[in-house]
Enzyme design. Structure first.
Site, PDB file in Angstrom:
ATOM      1  N   ARG A   1     -44.466   4.421   4.608  1.00  0.00           N
ATOM      2  CA  ARG A   1     -44.566   5.837   4.216  1.00  0.00           C
ATOM      3  C   ARG A   1     -45.008   6.766   5.339  1.00  0.00           C
ATOM      4  NH1 ARG A   1     -46.548   3.516  -0.478  1.00  0.00           N
ATOM      5  NH2 ARG A   1     -44.967   3.554  -2.131  1.00  0.00           N
TER       6      ARG A   1
ATOM      7  N   GLU B   1     -27.546  23.742  26.066  1.00  0.00           N
ATOM      8  CA  GLU B   1     -28.538  24.036  25.013  1.00  0.00           C
ATOM      9  C   GLU B   1     -29.599  25.031  25.527  1.00  0.00           C
ATOM     10  OE1 GLU B   1     -27.915  23.042  21.993  1.00  0.00           O
ATOM     11  OE2 GLU B   1     -27.116  21.003  21.970  1.00  0.00           O
TER      12      GLU B   1
ATOM     13  N   LYS C   1     -38.090  27.051  21.374  1.00  0.00           N
ATOM     14  CA  LYS C   1     -37.853  26.154  20.243  1.00  0.00           C
ATOM     15  C   LYS C   1     -39.115  26.011  19.393  1.00  0.00           C
ATOM     16  CE  LYS C   1     -35.778  22.412  18.144  1.00  0.00           C
ATOM     17  NZ  LYS C   1     -34.853  21.300  18.194  1.00  0.00           N
TER      18      LYS C   1
ATOM     19  N   GLU D   1     -35.684  24.829   8.386  1.00  0.00           N
ATOM     20  CA  GLU D   1     -34.401  25.531   8.556  1.00  0.00           C
ATOM     21  C   GLU D   1     -33.927  26.241   7.286  1.00  0.00           C
ATOM     22  OE1 GLU D   1     -31.466  23.618  11.121  1.00  0.00           O
ATOM     23  OE2 GLU D   1     -29.886  24.765  10.174  1.00  0.00           O
TER      24      GLU D   1
ATOM     25  N   ARG E   1     -34.387  29.176  12.076  1.00  0.00           N
ATOM     26  CA  ARG E   1     -34.066  27.947  12.819  1.00  0.00           C
ATOM     27  C   ARG E   1     -32.552  27.740  12.942  1.00  0.00           C
ATOM     28  NH1 ARG E   1     -37.263  22.073  12.711  1.00  0.00           N
ATOM     29  NH2 ARG E   1     -35.974  21.130  14.324  1.00  0.00           N
TER      30      ARG E   1
ATOM     31  N   ASN F   1     -28.195  26.940  15.962  1.00  0.00           N
ATOM     32  CA  ASN F   1     -26.821  26.450  15.788  1.00  0.00           C
ATOM     33  C   ASN F   1     -25.783  27.353  16.447  1.00  0.00           C
ATOM     34  OD1 ASN F   1     -27.562  24.204  14.281  1.00  0.00           O
ATOM     35  ND2 ASN F   1     -27.640  25.404  12.387  1.00  0.00           N
TER      36      ASN F   1
ATOM     37  N   HIS G   1     -18.879  21.611  16.404  1.00  0.00           N
ATOM     38  CA  HIS G   1     -18.721  20.477  15.487  1.00  0.00           C
ATOM     39  C   HIS G   1     -17.252  20.226  15.168  1.00  0.00           C
ATOM     40  CE1 HIS G   1     -23.147  21.107  14.147  1.00  0.00           C
ATOM     41  NE2 HIS G   1     -23.055  20.286  15.170  1.00  0.00           N
TER      42      HIS G   1
ATOM     43  N   HIS H   1     -21.793  16.216  23.338  1.00  0.00           N
ATOM     44  CA  HIS H   1     -22.165  17.270  22.394  1.00  0.00           C
ATOM     45  C   HIS H   1     -22.421  18.607  23.114  1.00  0.00           C
ATOM     46  CE1 HIS H   1     -24.111  19.444  19.206  1.00  0.00           C
ATOM     47  NE2 HIS H   1     -25.194  19.572  19.959  1.00  0.00           N
TER      48      HIS H   1
HETATM   49  N1  LIG Z   1     -33.548  16.273  16.400  1.00  0.00           N
HETATM   50  C1  LIG Z   1     -32.982  17.349  16.890  1.00  0.00           C
HETATM   51  O1  LIG Z   1     -33.455  18.476  16.695  1.00  0.00           O
HETATM   52  C2  LIG Z   1     -31.756  17.204  17.727  1.00  0.00           C
HETATM   53  C3  LIG Z   1     -31.281  18.298  18.456  1.00  0.00           C
HETATM   54  C4  LIG Z   1     -30.173  18.104  19.286  1.00  0.00           C
HETATM   55  C5  LIG Z   1     -29.573  16.853  19.342  1.00  0.00           C
HETATM   56  N2  LIG Z   1     -30.056  15.812  18.596  1.00  0.00           N
HETATM   57  C6  LIG Z   1     -29.433  14.477  18.651  1.00  0.00           C
HETATM   58  O2  LIG Z   1     -29.588  13.983  19.981  1.00  0.00           O
HETATM   59  C7  LIG Z   1     -28.527  13.094  20.269  1.00  0.00           C
HETATM   60  C8  LIG Z   1     -27.984  13.418  21.629  1.00  0.00           C
HETATM   61  O3  LIG Z   1     -29.009  13.248  22.566  1.00  0.00           O
HETATM   62  P1  LIG Z   1     -28.699  13.013  24.109  1.00  0.00           P
HETATM   63  O4  LIG Z   1     -27.768  14.022  24.581  1.00  0.00           O
HETATM   64  O5  LIG Z   1     -30.015  12.866  24.758  1.00  0.00           O
HETATM   65  O6  LIG Z   1     -27.867  11.640  24.097  1.00  0.00           O
HETATM   66  P2  LIG Z   1     -28.286  10.096  24.261  1.00  0.00           P
HETATM   67  O7  LIG Z   1     -29.595   9.796  23.676  1.00  0.00           O
HETATM   68  O8  LIG Z   1     -27.123   9.301  23.804  1.00  0.00           O
HETATM   69  O9  LIG Z   1     -28.385   9.958  25.853  1.00  0.00           O
HETATM   70  C9  LIG Z   1     -27.247  10.152  26.645  1.00  0.00           C
HETATM   71  C10 LIG Z   1     -27.046   8.995  27.627  1.00  0.00           C
HETATM   72  O10 LIG Z   1     -27.982   9.101  28.693  1.00  0.00           O
HETATM   73  C11 LIG Z   1     -28.663   7.862  28.865  1.00  0.00           C
HETATM   74  N3  LIG Z   1     -29.965   8.203  29.424  1.00  0.00           N
HETATM   75  C12 LIG Z   1     -31.069   8.629  28.798  1.00  0.00           C
HETATM   76  N4  LIG Z   1     -32.024   8.948  29.682  1.00  0.00           N
HETATM   77  C13 LIG Z   1     -31.519   8.715  30.898  1.00  0.00           C
HETATM   78  C14 LIG Z   1     -32.008   8.849  32.228  1.00  0.00           C
HETATM   79  N5  LIG Z   1     -33.217   9.364  32.455  1.00  0.00           N
HETATM   80  N6  LIG Z   1     -31.210   8.500  33.262  1.00  0.00           N
HETATM   81  C15 LIG Z   1     -29.945   8.025  33.041  1.00  0.00           C
HETATM   82  N7  LIG Z   1     -29.410   7.886  31.814  1.00  0.00           N
HETATM   83  C16 LIG Z   1     -30.198   8.222  30.761  1.00  0.00           C
HETATM   84  C17 LIG Z   1     -28.682   7.279  27.488  1.00  0.00           C
HETATM   85  O11 LIG Z   1     -28.932   5.890  27.519  1.00  0.00           O
HETATM   86  C18 LIG Z   1     -27.259   7.626  27.028  1.00  0.00           C
HETATM   87  O12 LIG Z   1     -26.337   6.724  27.572  1.00  0.00           O
HETATM   88  C19 LIG Z   1     -27.520  13.227  19.155  1.00  0.00           C
HETATM   89  O13 LIG Z   1     -27.613  12.093  18.322  1.00  0.00           O
HETATM   90  C20 LIG Z   1     -27.957  14.473  18.412  1.00  0.00           C
HETATM   91  O14 LIG Z   1     -27.668  14.426  17.037  1.00  0.00           O
HETATM   92  C21 LIG Z   1     -31.118  15.975  17.811  1.00  0.00           C
HETATM   93 ZN   LIG Z   2     -26.848  20.882  19.966  1.00  0.00          ZN
END
Ligand SMILES: NC(=O)c1ccc[n+]([C@@H]2O[C@H](COP(=O)([O-])OP(=O)(O)OC[C@H]3O[C@@H](n4cnc5c(N)ncnc54)[C@H](O)[C@@H]3O)[C@@H](O)[C@H]2O)c1
Ligand SMILES: [Zn+2]
Length: 347
Positions: free
Chosen positions: A112, A176, A214, A224, A228, A232, A239, A252
């Site tokens: 939990r 972003e 943020k 949201e 918030r 988007n 998307h 992304h």
């Molecule tokens: N919670 C939220 O508010 C929120 C907001 C935006 C995105 N997200 C989520 O985040 C995810 C995308 O995150 P991301 O862009 O970080 O992608 P990711 O976590 O897949 O990382 C991208 C790549 O970089 C590699 N990597 C990570 N750190 C590294 C480093 N220091 N050096 C070399 N490689 C490295 C990872 O292993 C991966 O291959 C999505 O799932 C998305 O839905 C969440």
């Molecule tokens: Zn985004």
């Protein structure tokens, strides 16, 4: 540098985001670092020098968005139960947004809810995903459809981890950052125009600014229901682009870059943004090699795909549009023809 985030109606959720202050972290309980083999190979040794815990475990999940799913959560749960983690144990998310979202969700459901810390290692997760407590996983119905709002106990942002980040991943994070500047902060946008994010000081400042923005937005609207949603900006279009290209062609953040340009086109057509301002935003994106072009093959299909988005309630699409640089408008029920006309400029 520190940024705090506080919730007036729920102060026990308050926490601090430390930027370039990864000092010793001493946790008087069992701790599991959740990471993936890539991040572990590059940076775990550095992190381990900073962490002291009663008992420390390292648990890896395969790298990739396709592993952000229930199967990984089940494997992780099993691991925690095998190691007899209890309600006082803690997790550390060490990786990009995928690891952060999954670890946060795991922490929210394990007995939990147990404490967790975010140590984001991609630019995107440092400026966006690690702050604000949105956690979750994907399933066959879509992205992030299972999850929880669950805040971390702290976030440690270490810009040195970004030295190994591939160029495209870096640019995806910049998209972003641009999103936050355009919608909330004109001065920040002007700073981005004249700075160089490949320089450490400028990058640290941009990360700090983004995190402050943020944090402020999340403080006002944790779940949201209002402001918030402005985060988007560009995402309604992104998307659809990600969906149309089967999540293969663009990261992304890259799709967000194109989405920002599409939203701007709509904003220009509606008189909210001047053509000159739209050009300045596009130039900034292009300076970091963020894609800004996309060929829409079928404008009507693209429009219909807006309704696939979970954020679309009762068949009305919400568009976040810039009102000049540094302000926004949340627009519902824009006339379909006006949207089609903007889309047709990309066909
Ligand atoms: N919670 C939220 O508010 C929120 C907001 C935006 C995105 N997200 C989520 O985040 C995810 C995308 O995150 P991301 O862009 O970080 O992608 P990711 O976590 O897949 O990382 C991208 C790549 O970089 C590699 N990597 C990570 N750190 C590294 C480093 N220091 N050096 C070399 N490689 C490295 C990872 O292993 C991966 O291959 C999505 O799932 C998305 O839905 C969440
Ligand atoms: Zn985004």
């Amino acid at each position: 540098m520190q940024v705090s985030i506080s919730f007036s109606d729920n102060p026990k959720n308050n926490y601090t985001i430390y930027i370039d202050e990864l000092k010793d972290i001493d946790i008087d309980s069992k701790v599991a670092i959740i990471t993936n083999p890539k991040v572990a190979g590059l940076h775990l040794a550095t992190l381990l020098q900073k962490i002291k815990a009663k008992e420390l475990y390292i648990i890896t999940v395969p790298d990739g968005e396709e592993y952000k799913n229930q199967k990984s959560i089940d494997d992780l749960l099993e691991n925690l139960f095998n190691h007899k983690f209890d309600r006082h144990s803690s997790l550390i998310a060490f990786g990009g947004g995928v690891i952060g979202d999954m670890t946060g969700f795991l922490a929210s459901i394990y007995q939990r809810g147990i404490n967790f810390i975010q140590i984001p290692t991609t630019l995107l997760s440092q400026v966006d995903a690690s702050v604000g407590g949105k956690t979750g996983i994907n399933n066959s119905y879509g992205k992030n459809l299972v999850g929880a709002f669950y805040q971390p106990k702290a976030v440690y942002i270490e810009t040195a981890f970004l030295d190994t980040l591939p160029k495209r991943e870096f640019s995806a994070g910049v998209a972003e950052i641009v999103k936050m500047a355009v919608t909330f902060d004109k001065e920040f946008f002007e700073f981005l125009e004249k700075s160089n994010l490949h320089k450490k000081d400028d990058l640290a400042k941009a990360i700090e600014k983004s995190v402050r923005t943020k944090a402020k937005v999340v403080e006002l609207d944790e779940k949201e229901n209002g402001v918030r949603a402005v985060l988007n900006y560009g995402h309604t279009f992104a998307h659809v682009i990600e969906h149309e290209t089967n999540y293969r062609e663009f990261l992304h953040g890259e799709a967000v870059g194109i989405g920002i340009v599409m939203a701007n086109t709509l904003a220009v057509n509606m008189g909210l943004l001047s053509p000159d301002e739209a050009t300045r935003i596009k130039n900034l994106l292009q300076r970091y090699d963020i894609p800004t072009d996309y060929k829409i093959e079928d404008v009507k299909k693209f429009y219909n795909d807006f309704f696939l988005d979970k954020k679309t309630k009762n068949s009305s699409i919400t568009f976040i549009l810039p009102k000049g640089i540094g302000d926004y408008e949340i627009k519902k029920d824009i006339d379909k023809d006006i949207v089609l006309k903007a889309l047709s400029e990309f066909s």
